[in-house]
Design a protein around this motif. Structure first.
Motif, short mmCIF file in Angstrom:
data_model
loop_
_atom_site.label_atom_id
_atom_site.label_comp_id
_atom_site.label_asym_id
_atom_site.label_seq_id
_atom_site.Cartn_x
_atom_site.Cartn_y
_atom_site.Cartn_z
N ASP A 111 0.84 -1.20 0.00
CA ASP A 111 0.00 0.00 0.00
C ASP A 111 0.88 1.25 0.00
O ASP A 111 1.93 1.27 0.65
N ASP A 112 0.42 2.28 -0.70
CA ASP A 112 1.07 3.61 -0.76
C ASP A 112 2.35 3.58 -1.60
O ASP A 112 2.76 4.57 -2.15
N HIS B 222 -5.33 3.56 -5.17
CA HIS B 222 -5.43 3.79 -3.71
C HIS B 222 -5.83 5.26 -3.47
O HIS B 222 -5.43 5.84 -2.46
N HIS C 40 -4.48 9.77 -1.11
CA HIS C 40 -4.64 8.93 0.09
C HIS C 40 -5.85 9.42 0.89
O HIS C 40 -5.80 9.62 2.10
N PRO D 29 -7.78 3.62 1.37
CA PRO D 29 -6.76 4.17 2.26
C PRO D 29 -7.22 4.04 3.72
O PRO D 29 -8.40 4.27 4.03
N TYR D 30 -6.34 3.67 4.60
CA TYR D 30 -6.62 3.44 6.04
C TYR D 30 -7.63 2.30 6.24
O TYR D 30 -8.07 2.06 7.35
N HIS E 197 3.96 -2.21 3.72
CA HIS E 197 4.29 -0.89 3.17
C HIS E 197 5.77 -0.87 2.78
O HIS E 197 6.12 -1.36 1.73
ZN LIG Z 1 -2.51 3.51 2.33
#
Ligand SMILES: [Zn+2]
Length: 252
Positions: A44-45, A102, A106, A141-142, A210
Protein backbone atom coordinates in the motif's frame (compact mmCIF):
# COMPACT_ATOMS: atom_id res chain seq x y z
CA UNK A 1 -4.55 13.88 6.68
CA UNK A 2 -2.25 12.19 4.19
CA UNK A 3 -0.02 9.16 4.17
CA UNK A 4 2.87 11.54 4.77
CA UNK A 5 2.12 11.28 8.47
CA UNK A 6 1.02 8.38 10.67
CA UNK A 7 -2.73 8.07 10.86
CA UNK A 8 -5.10 7.33 13.71
CA UNK A 9 -8.26 5.65 12.44
CA UNK A 10 -11.61 6.96 13.52
CA UNK A 11 -12.12 5.03 16.77
CA UNK A 12 -15.32 6.88 17.68
CA UNK A 13 -18.59 5.02 18.11
CA UNK A 14 -19.80 6.76 14.95
CA UNK A 15 -16.78 5.47 13.03
CA UNK A 16 -17.28 1.92 14.29
CA UNK A 17 -20.97 1.93 13.42
CA UNK A 18 -20.24 3.32 9.94
CA UNK A 19 -17.75 0.53 9.21
CA UNK A 20 -20.13 -2.12 10.56
CA UNK A 21 -23.05 -0.76 8.53
CA UNK A 22 -20.83 -0.62 5.43
CA UNK A 23 -20.14 -4.35 5.76
CA UNK A 24 -23.85 -5.09 5.31
CA UNK A 25 -24.60 -3.01 2.20
CA UNK A 26 -23.51 -2.75 -1.47
CA UNK A 27 -22.11 -6.26 -1.29
CA UNK A 28 -20.72 -8.23 -4.23
CA UNK A 29 -20.28 -11.74 -2.82
CA UNK A 30 -18.00 -14.22 -4.56
CA UNK A 31 -20.36 -16.78 -6.06
CA UNK A 32 -18.20 -19.70 -7.14
CA UNK A 33 -15.66 -21.92 -5.44
CA UNK A 34 -12.14 -20.74 -4.61
CA UNK A 35 -9.77 -23.19 -6.20
CA UNK A 36 -6.84 -22.47 -3.89
CA UNK A 37 -4.58 -22.23 -2.12
CA UNK A 38 -3.87 -18.77 -3.51
CA UNK A 39 -1.80 -16.01 -1.94
CA UNK A 40 -1.36 -12.40 -3.06
CA UNK A 41 1.31 -10.04 -1.75
CA UNK A 42 0.36 -6.38 -1.92
CA UNK A 43 1.98 -3.06 -1.03
CA UNK A 44 0.00 0.00 0.00
CA UNK A 45 1.07 3.61 -0.76
CA UNK A 46 4.25 2.19 -2.25
CA UNK A 47 7.27 3.56 -0.47
CA UNK A 48 10.23 3.25 -2.84
CA UNK A 49 11.62 0.27 -0.87
CA UNK A 50 8.48 -1.71 -1.78
CA UNK A 51 9.15 -0.99 -5.45
CA UNK A 52 12.83 -1.95 -5.13
CA UNK A 53 13.52 -4.52 -2.36
CA UNK A 54 9.92 -5.81 -2.26
CA UNK A 55 9.75 -6.36 -6.03
CA UNK A 56 13.24 -7.89 -6.19
CA UNK A 57 12.36 -10.48 -3.53
CA UNK A 58 9.13 -11.47 -5.29
CA UNK A 59 10.91 -11.68 -8.64
CA UNK A 60 13.71 -13.80 -7.16
CA UNK A 61 10.99 -16.37 -6.42
CA UNK A 62 9.46 -15.91 -9.87
CA UNK A 63 6.44 -14.07 -8.39
CA UNK A 64 4.74 -10.71 -8.85
CA UNK A 65 2.79 -8.43 -6.50
CA UNK A 66 0.06 -5.79 -6.44
CA UNK A 67 0.90 -2.15 -5.71
CA UNK A 68 -2.00 0.02 -4.50
CA UNK A 69 -0.66 3.47 -5.31
CA UNK A 70 -1.51 7.15 -4.89
CA UNK A 71 -0.02 9.22 -7.71
CA UNK A 72 -0.28 12.25 -5.39
CA UNK A 73 2.49 10.83 -3.18
CA UNK A 74 4.80 10.70 -6.25
CA UNK A 75 8.39 10.66 -4.97
CA UNK A 76 7.59 12.57 -1.77
CA UNK A 77 9.32 11.90 1.55
CA UNK A 78 7.25 10.10 4.21
CA UNK A 79 7.45 8.30 7.54
CA UNK A 80 7.96 5.00 5.68
CA UNK A 81 10.78 6.41 3.51
CA UNK A 82 10.41 8.21 0.19
CA UNK A 83 7.50 7.13 -1.97
CA UNK A 84 8.00 5.61 -5.39
CA UNK A 85 6.97 7.69 -8.39
CA UNK A 86 5.12 7.07 -11.64
CA UNK A 87 8.26 6.01 -13.49
CA UNK A 88 8.74 3.29 -10.87
CA UNK A 89 5.12 2.15 -11.36
CA UNK A 90 5.52 2.04 -15.12
CA UNK A 91 8.68 -0.04 -14.69
CA UNK A 92 6.98 -2.41 -12.21
CA UNK A 93 4.08 -2.80 -14.61
CA UNK A 94 6.39 -3.73 -17.49
CA UNK A 95 7.97 -6.36 -15.23
CA UNK A 96 4.57 -7.98 -14.64
CA UNK A 97 3.50 -6.44 -11.34
CA UNK A 98 -0.02 -5.10 -10.98
CA UNK A 99 -0.56 -1.39 -10.32
CA UNK A 100 -3.86 -0.70 -8.56
CA UNK A 101 -5.64 2.39 -7.26
CA UNK A 102 -5.43 3.79 -3.71
CA UNK A 103 -6.92 7.25 -4.55
CA UNK A 104 -4.75 10.20 -5.65
CA UNK A 105 -4.29 11.90 -2.29
CA UNK A 106 -4.64 8.93 0.09
CA UNK A 107 -8.18 10.10 0.72
CA UNK A 108 -10.08 8.73 3.72
CA UNK A 109 -13.05 7.29 1.83
CA UNK A 110 -14.87 6.53 5.08
CA UNK A 111 -15.31 10.24 5.69
CA UNK A 112 -15.20 11.77 2.19
CA UNK A 113 -18.33 12.53 0.14
CA UNK A 114 -19.11 10.47 -2.96
CA UNK A 115 -18.28 13.33 -5.39
CA UNK A 116 -14.96 13.92 -3.59
CA UNK A 117 -14.09 10.22 -3.89
CA UNK A 118 -14.99 10.24 -7.58
CA UNK A 119 -12.86 13.33 -8.24
CA UNK A 120 -9.87 11.98 -6.33
CA UNK A 121 -10.01 8.61 -8.09
CA UNK A 122 -10.33 10.39 -11.46
CA UNK A 123 -7.13 12.30 -10.69
CA UNK A 124 -5.27 9.09 -9.88
CA UNK A 125 -6.52 7.35 -13.00
CA UNK A 126 -5.53 10.31 -15.15
CA UNK A 127 -2.05 10.65 -13.61
CA UNK A 128 -1.34 6.93 -14.01
CA UNK A 129 -2.72 6.83 -17.55
CA UNK A 130 -0.05 9.38 -18.52
CA UNK A 131 2.53 6.64 -17.95
CA UNK A 132 0.42 4.01 -19.66
CA UNK A 133 -1.08 2.38 -16.57
CA UNK A 134 -4.71 1.28 -16.22
CA UNK A 135 -5.92 0.33 -12.74
CA UNK A 136 -8.68 -2.26 -12.30
CA UNK A 137 -8.63 -2.84 -8.55
CA UNK A 138 -8.70 -0.62 -5.48
CA UNK A 139 -7.75 -0.56 -1.78
CA UNK A 140 -9.36 1.83 0.72
CA UNK A 141 -6.76 4.17 2.26
CA UNK A 142 -6.62 3.44 6.04
CA UNK A 143 -9.05 0.60 5.29
CA UNK A 144 -11.78 3.08 6.10
CA UNK A 145 -15.06 2.67 4.29
CA UNK A 146 -18.65 3.91 4.24
CA UNK A 147 -21.75 2.69 2.38
CA UNK A 148 -21.41 5.66 -0.01
CA UNK A 149 -17.75 4.86 -0.73
CA UNK A 150 -18.64 1.25 -1.51
CA UNK A 151 -21.43 2.35 -3.83
CA UNK A 152 -19.32 4.77 -5.85
CA UNK A 153 -16.20 2.56 -6.02
CA UNK A 154 -18.18 -0.57 -6.87
CA UNK A 155 -19.06 1.07 -10.17
CA UNK A 156 -15.42 1.70 -11.03
CA UNK A 157 -13.33 -1.28 -9.92
CA UNK A 158 -13.34 -5.06 -10.09
CA UNK A 159 -12.51 -5.39 -6.40
CA UNK A 160 -12.14 -3.18 -3.34
CA UNK A 161 -9.71 -4.28 -0.64
CA UNK A 162 -10.08 -3.31 3.01
CA UNK A 163 -7.84 -3.95 6.03
CA UNK A 164 -9.73 -6.35 8.30
CA UNK A 165 -7.90 -9.69 8.63
CA UNK A 166 -9.42 -12.81 7.11
CA UNK A 167 -9.37 -15.32 4.26
CA UNK A 168 -11.21 -14.90 0.96
CA UNK A 169 -13.76 -17.71 0.67
CA UNK A 170 -16.99 -18.24 -1.30
CA UNK A 171 -19.41 -15.50 -0.24
CA UNK A 172 -16.67 -12.98 0.65
CA UNK A 173 -17.60 -9.44 -0.37
CA UNK A 174 -15.49 -8.28 -3.35
CA UNK A 175 -16.30 -4.73 -2.30
CA UNK A 176 -14.63 -5.20 1.10
CA UNK A 177 -11.97 -7.87 0.69
CA UNK A 178 -10.09 -8.82 3.87
CA UNK A 179 -6.31 -8.52 4.07
CA UNK A 180 -3.63 -9.39 6.62
CA UNK A 181 -0.83 -6.93 7.40
CA UNK A 182 2.85 -7.81 7.45
CA UNK A 183 3.64 -4.97 9.80
CA UNK A 184 4.91 -4.30 13.29
CA UNK A 185 7.00 -6.56 15.51
CA UNK A 186 4.51 -9.46 15.29
CA UNK A 187 3.89 -9.02 11.56
CA UNK A 188 5.93 -11.92 10.25
CA UNK A 189 4.68 -14.42 12.81
CA UNK A 190 1.05 -13.40 12.26
CA UNK A 191 1.34 -13.47 8.46
CA UNK A 192 3.02 -16.91 8.58
CA UNK A 193 0.06 -18.23 10.60
CA UNK A 194 -2.42 -16.88 8.03
CA UNK A 195 -0.40 -18.33 5.14
CA UNK A 196 -0.53 -21.77 6.78
CA UNK A 197 -4.27 -21.41 7.33
CA UNK A 198 -4.91 -20.42 3.69
CA UNK A 199 -2.90 -23.41 2.47
CA UNK A 200 -4.72 -25.80 4.82
CA UNK A 201 -8.15 -24.51 3.83
CA UNK A 202 -7.23 -24.17 0.13
CA UNK A 203 -8.62 -20.63 -0.13
CA UNK A 204 -7.20 -17.18 -0.93
CA UNK A 205 -5.19 -14.90 1.34
CA UNK A 206 -4.25 -11.29 0.52
CA UNK A 207 -1.30 -9.91 2.46
CA UNK A 208 -0.20 -6.29 2.51
CA UNK A 209 2.74 -4.32 3.79
CA UNK A 210 4.29 -0.89 3.17
CA UNK A 211 8.06 -0.34 3.34
CA UNK A 212 10.51 -3.24 2.99
CA UNK A 213 13.67 -2.03 4.73
CA UNK A 214 16.24 -3.09 7.31
CA UNK A 215 14.90 -0.33 9.53
CA UNK A 216 11.25 -0.89 8.69
CA UNK A 217 8.54 1.41 10.02
CA UNK A 218 5.72 0.08 12.22
CA UNK A 219 3.77 -0.46 8.95
CA UNK A 220 6.46 -2.39 7.09
CA UNK A 221 8.81 -5.35 7.40
CA UNK A 222 12.45 -6.24 6.81
CA UNK A 223 13.67 -7.76 3.51
CA UNK A 224 14.58 -11.00 5.34
CA UNK A 225 11.11 -11.33 6.87
CA UNK A 226 9.48 -10.62 3.51
CA UNK A 227 11.70 -13.17 1.78
CA UNK A 228 10.82 -15.88 4.34
CA UNK A 229 7.10 -15.20 3.85
CA UNK A 230 7.30 -15.30 0.05
CA UNK A 231 9.23 -18.57 0.32
CA UNK A 232 6.65 -20.03 2.72
CA UNK A 233 3.73 -18.98 0.52
CA UNK A 234 5.38 -20.20 -2.69
CA UNK A 235 6.06 -23.63 -1.17
CA UNK A 236 2.37 -24.35 -0.61
CA UNK A 237 0.26 -21.99 -2.70
CA UNK A 238 -0.05 -20.33 -6.08
CA UNK A 239 1.27 -16.76 -5.59
CA UNK A 240 -0.11 -14.08 -7.92
CA UNK A 241 -1.33 -10.46 -7.98
CA UNK A 242 -4.91 -9.72 -6.91
CA UNK A 243 -6.17 -9.04 -10.44
CA UNK A 244 -4.56 -12.23 -11.76
CA UNK A 245 -6.23 -14.31 -9.04
CA UNK A 246 -9.63 -12.79 -9.75
CA UNK A 247 -9.14 -13.46 -13.46
CA UNK A 248 -8.11 -17.04 -12.74
CA UNK A 249 -11.20 -17.53 -10.59
CA UNK A 250 -13.27 -16.20 -13.47
CA UNK A 251 -14.67 -13.47 -11.25
CA UNK A 252 -13.56 -10.21 -12.89
ZN1 LIG B 1 -2.51 3.51 2.33
Amino acid sequence: MSALEPYSPDRSLKGKLRRRWARAVHRRPIGGAIDGPLISFSFDDSPRSAATAGAQILEAHGKRGTYYVCAGLDGKPGHMGDYADRRDYADLSVRGHEIACHTFSHLDCGKASEPDIDRDVDRNIEALSEVGITTRHFAYPYGDVSPGAKRVLNRRFGSLRALHPGLVTPGTDLNQLPAVGIEGPEGERRAAGWIDRAIRQRVWLILYTHDVRETASDWGCTPDAFDRLVRRASAGAHVAPVGTVLGRLGIV
